[in-house]
Enzyme design. Structure first.
Site, PDB file in Angstrom:
ATOM      1  CB  SER A   1       2.370  -0.357   5.881  1.00 50.55           C
ATOM      2  OG  SER A   1       3.576  -0.453   6.241  1.00 50.55           O
ATOM      3  CG  ASP A   2       6.366   2.347   0.584  1.00 48.77           C
ATOM      4  OD1 ASP A   2       6.149   2.953  -0.656  1.00 48.77           O
ATOM      5  OD2 ASP A   2       6.991   1.859   0.588  1.00 48.77           O
ATOM      6  CD1 TRP A   3      10.734   0.563   5.580  1.00 50.49           C
ATOM      7  CD2 TRP A   3       9.153  -0.668   4.102  1.00 50.49           C
ATOM      8  NE1 TRP A   3      10.863  -1.586   5.495  1.00 50.49           N
ATOM      9  CE2 TRP A   3       9.764  -2.008   4.583  1.00 50.49           C
ATOM     10  CE3 TRP A   3       8.301  -0.765   3.696  1.00 50.49           C
ATOM     11  CZ2 TRP A   3       9.886  -3.400   4.303  1.00 50.49           C
ATOM     12  CZ3 TRP A   3       8.012  -2.575   3.308  1.00 50.49           C
ATOM     13  CH2 TRP A   3       9.058  -3.499   3.761  1.00 50.49           C
TER      14      TRP A   3
ATOM     15  CB  ALA B   1      -1.117   0.148   1.847  1.00 50.80           C
TER      16      ALA B   1
END
Ligand code: GLC
Length: 722
Positions: free
Chosen positions: A229-231, A196
């Site tokens: 999630s993206d970081w 995401a």
């Protein structure tokens, strides 16, 4: 096993896991070995091993250790060859396994909307059919090596400017027909994970976007892997969990911060990144899926079975790749096959934009190899995709190794300095190696060792004048976290090209760029090659093309045009105003725009010349979703052709549609005189349109199918009745 109905081992584990252990599986923590980009600690009590995720699309970035630096995704895309993409995915999977990693954070499948986007080099195309087929092939290749593929960045992450805050304001039909399509193809190919993105879509962060995550991805498409999630992109605990996020990464605040049980552990200044402002997430945030998630479940804000579903999805992918069976060995890294593949992709992706006959070079020709970075391999762009190769070949080295004639090397103008997101992050390059583009030098430029103490334009002009052919290498620089300022070549490169072309009318220019660039001198030179970011094999690959050992068979996966002629130019559209980028151009992105615009592109979608010459027979309809055409190499050299098919839908009252859409393509190699029937399977969704009420719809009527060498060079046409 489906996530919603786990069976066998996963079901047993779900019954045995404590709440605390489950919470430990849905967020990352620091990898004790410092190699993984993302690390999920296992549950030793139950024999659940750790699960390691690693960047990235251009090569494995495991704790800065070396790996094969493959060409940029855009170069792979320019080959228009899913079989090659599948090979690339499998090689990446082997290298990840060799580094003890279980999931690769690749492929990047975002549609190229903004020509200056800093990450276009990590993506495939302005066209969703091409992007989808290639992403699907890379995923199949990766997962054939028992490594989980992570298609990213879901969705409408089409710019780096303000990426962590901007909202893509895009209508449902455009989302479905353009931006979601490559991700749907990825899910249909069996992607085990979807990442995401940072941005918002229509005002809601994707990491807590119920419609996109639960309704579309998991509901309609039946995605049963995990959404990561993206970081530092996770914005909340309750909303994110209930919307369908399954795994919070990296899960802990940035290195050096207190690995607290969640929440901000210190103040974050979004403007801290300077030029990268808005492109750097809140790196002090982590652990939202730790204790806070447990408290939310206790408070009844998140259902207990949502946590079970999250865990089942993650364990399900671990089981799928054999990770629950314990440690796995295998994999391979920096093998001769991978080196050859990296070179082959770089060569296959090289696009011959212009050629008055100066190419291919004769072996005996004397050559002046000129350019500010001619002594450096252009590996890739900056940011999480950076890879540190075991070995790299610069253009100067590649030409010297291939030429029989004299070779002089001159930089002419000062080197183009790389930019990297890692320069702006307080914890530096967590896993990156040298900056992309270096030849292994620690940093900066070793002029003395290069035998070229100071770049001198007169010296470059003299070298050009004294050679049979001058080959000028120019480049842009791009990085995650920031978009390019414009489409111009940075520094004094345009002046260099003009000066060299004035000194030698047999001047070829090789462009190493992250996407479209303006080429103001294109009428003043004899040949132009677009070689993108070619990775470690740079000099070897380009030399093989320059000397004709390989046919330049790349075709443009993105349109080249003057910057102001692209559709998303007003600030409200890009980079957005008040945090909102309005996708008012709708479906008219790339060639879809230029088909109806009053301006012509400089080089159209699908364009690319060959050293051979191809004749086309009349197209034939194979069936309702396939066409065929005979193609003959009528040249005197072996060549590789990319046959393309574009569908032109019937006009329907009250329905606006793009004039044409890419529906099929095939890359074939032909010996001189060889003729072959090429069959093209057409992407069903190129016939369809998305109606917000009726869903995907194929209007009945006549669909003209244009078959040819590019969207402009149509050779034959057939009609399919639907
Ligand atoms: C980055 C990127 C993503 C990458 C991840 C881990 O911010 O957006 O592509 O895989 O974080 O490095």
């Amino acid at each position: 096993m489906t996530a919603s109905d786990p069976t066998g081992t996963v079901a047993d584990l779900l019954c045995a896991l404590t709440r605390e252990e489950k919470l430990g599986l849905v967020r990352g923590t620091s990898d004790p070995e410092g190699a993984a980009t993302g690390y999920v600690a296992g549950v030793e009590r139950l024999g659940v091993p750790p699960f390691r995720l690693v960047d990235g699309p251009l090569g494995v970035r495991a704790g800065g250790r070396e790996a094969t630096a493959f060409p940029a995704s855009l170069a792979l895309a320019a080959a228009f060859d899913p079989d090659l993409a599948r090979e690339a995915g499998a090689a990446l999977g082997r290298e990840a396994k060799a580094r003890g990693q279980d999931a690769v954070l690749a492929p990047g499948a975002n549609v190229v909307r903004v020509p200056a986007c800093g990450r276009n080099f990590e993506y495939y195309s302005e066209d969703p059919a091409l992007a989808g087929r290639l992403a699907a092939a890379v995923i199949e290749g990766l997962q054939s090596e028992d490594v989980v593929a992570t298609v990213k960045h879901y969705v409408a992450n089409n710019q780096e400017t303000d990426r962590c805050r901007v909202s893509a304001e895009v209508d449902e039909r455009t989302l479905r027909e353009l931006y979601l399509r490559p991700f749907r193809a990825a899910v249909e190919a069996g992607a085990g994970s979807v990442m995401a993105a940072y941005n918002r879509v229509n005002g809601t962060y994707v990491t807590e976007h119920r419609h996109l995550l639960r309704d579309v991805l998991k509901g309609e498409w039946g995605f049963d892997g995990y959404v990561v999630s993206d970081w530092f992109a996770t914005e909340s605990t309750v909303d994110a969990a209930n919307a369908g996020l399954d795994l919070e990464m990296p899960g802990v605040p940035a290195a050096g911060e207190d690995d607290a049980a969640g929440g901000a552990s210190s103040e974050f200044d979004p403007e801290a990144g300077g030029d990268f402002a808005g492109g750097i997430p809140d790196i002090t945030r982590g652990g939202l899926f730790g204790a806070p998630l447990g408290e939310a479940i206790d408070a009844g804000e998140v259902p207990e079975d949502r946590l079970d579903d999250m865990v089942a999805r993650i364990l399900g992918q671990m089981e799928r790749v054999g990770r629950l069976d314990g440690d796995r060995d295998g994999g391979a890294i920096d093998t001769p096959e991978h080196r050859a593949l990296a070179e082959g992709i770089a060569a296959r992706g090289t696009v011959l934009l212009e050629n008055d006959g100066v190419l291919p070079l004769s072996d005996a020709a004397s050559v002046a190899a000129i350019g500010p970075n001619v002594r450096d391999a252009t590996l890739g762009g900056g940011g999480s995709s950076e890879t540190t190769p075991f070995d790299a070949t610069s253009p100067a080295e590649g030409i010297r190794a291939r030429a029989d004639g004299a070779v002089t090397v001159a930089r002419g103008v000062p080197p183009i300095e790389e930019r990297s997101l890692f320069d702006a992050l307080p914890f530096g390059d967590e896993g990156g190696g040298d900056e992309a583009g270096s030849d292994g030098e620690a940093d900066g430029w070793d002029d003395e060792a290069a035998g070229d103490p100071h770049p001198d334009l007169d010296e470059a002009v003299a070298a050009a004048r004294g050679a049979d052919v001058a080959v000028v290498f120019v480049r842009d620089t791009a990085t995650e976290g920031m978009d390019r300022d414009d489409l111009r070549l940075p520094g004094e490169q345009n002046d260099l090209v003009r000066a060299v072309a004035a000194a030698n009318d047999r001047t070829a220019v090789v462009v190493n760029s992250s996407g479209p660039v303006e080429l103001p001198w294109r009428d003043d030179v004899a040949a132009i090659l677009e070689a993108w970011y070619p990775g470690q094999a740079d000099g070897r690959a380009i030399a093989s093309i320059l000397y004709g050992d390989r046919d330049p068979s790349g075709r443009l996966p993105i349109t080249f045009a003057a910057e102001d002629d692209y559709p998303a130019t007003e600030p409200a559209r890009y980079p957005g105003v008040d945090g909102r980028a309005r996708y008012e151009e709708g479906l008219l992105v790339g060639y879809r725009h230029f088909d109806v615009a009053a301006v012509e592109p400089v080089y159209p979608f699908g364009h690319g010349l060959s050293y051979a010459d191809f004749a086309y027979g009349d197209g034939v309809v194979v069936d309702g979703s396939a066409v065929g055409v005979d193609v003959e190499n009528v040249g005197d050299r072996p060549g590789r052709e990319v046959v393309q098919a574009y569908v032109r839908p019937p006009s329907v009252d009250g329905v606006e549609r793009p004039v044409r859409e890419l529906a099929g393509f095939a890359a074939i190699s032909l010996a001189p005189g060889e003729r072959r029937r090429v069959a093209l399977d057409l992407d069903e969704r190129a016939f369809g349109r998305y109606d917000p009420d009726a869903g995907w719809t194929i209007d009945s009527g006549s669909y003209d199918v244009e078959i040819g060498r590019s969207i402009e060079d149509v050779r034959t046409e057939v009609t399919i009745e639907r």
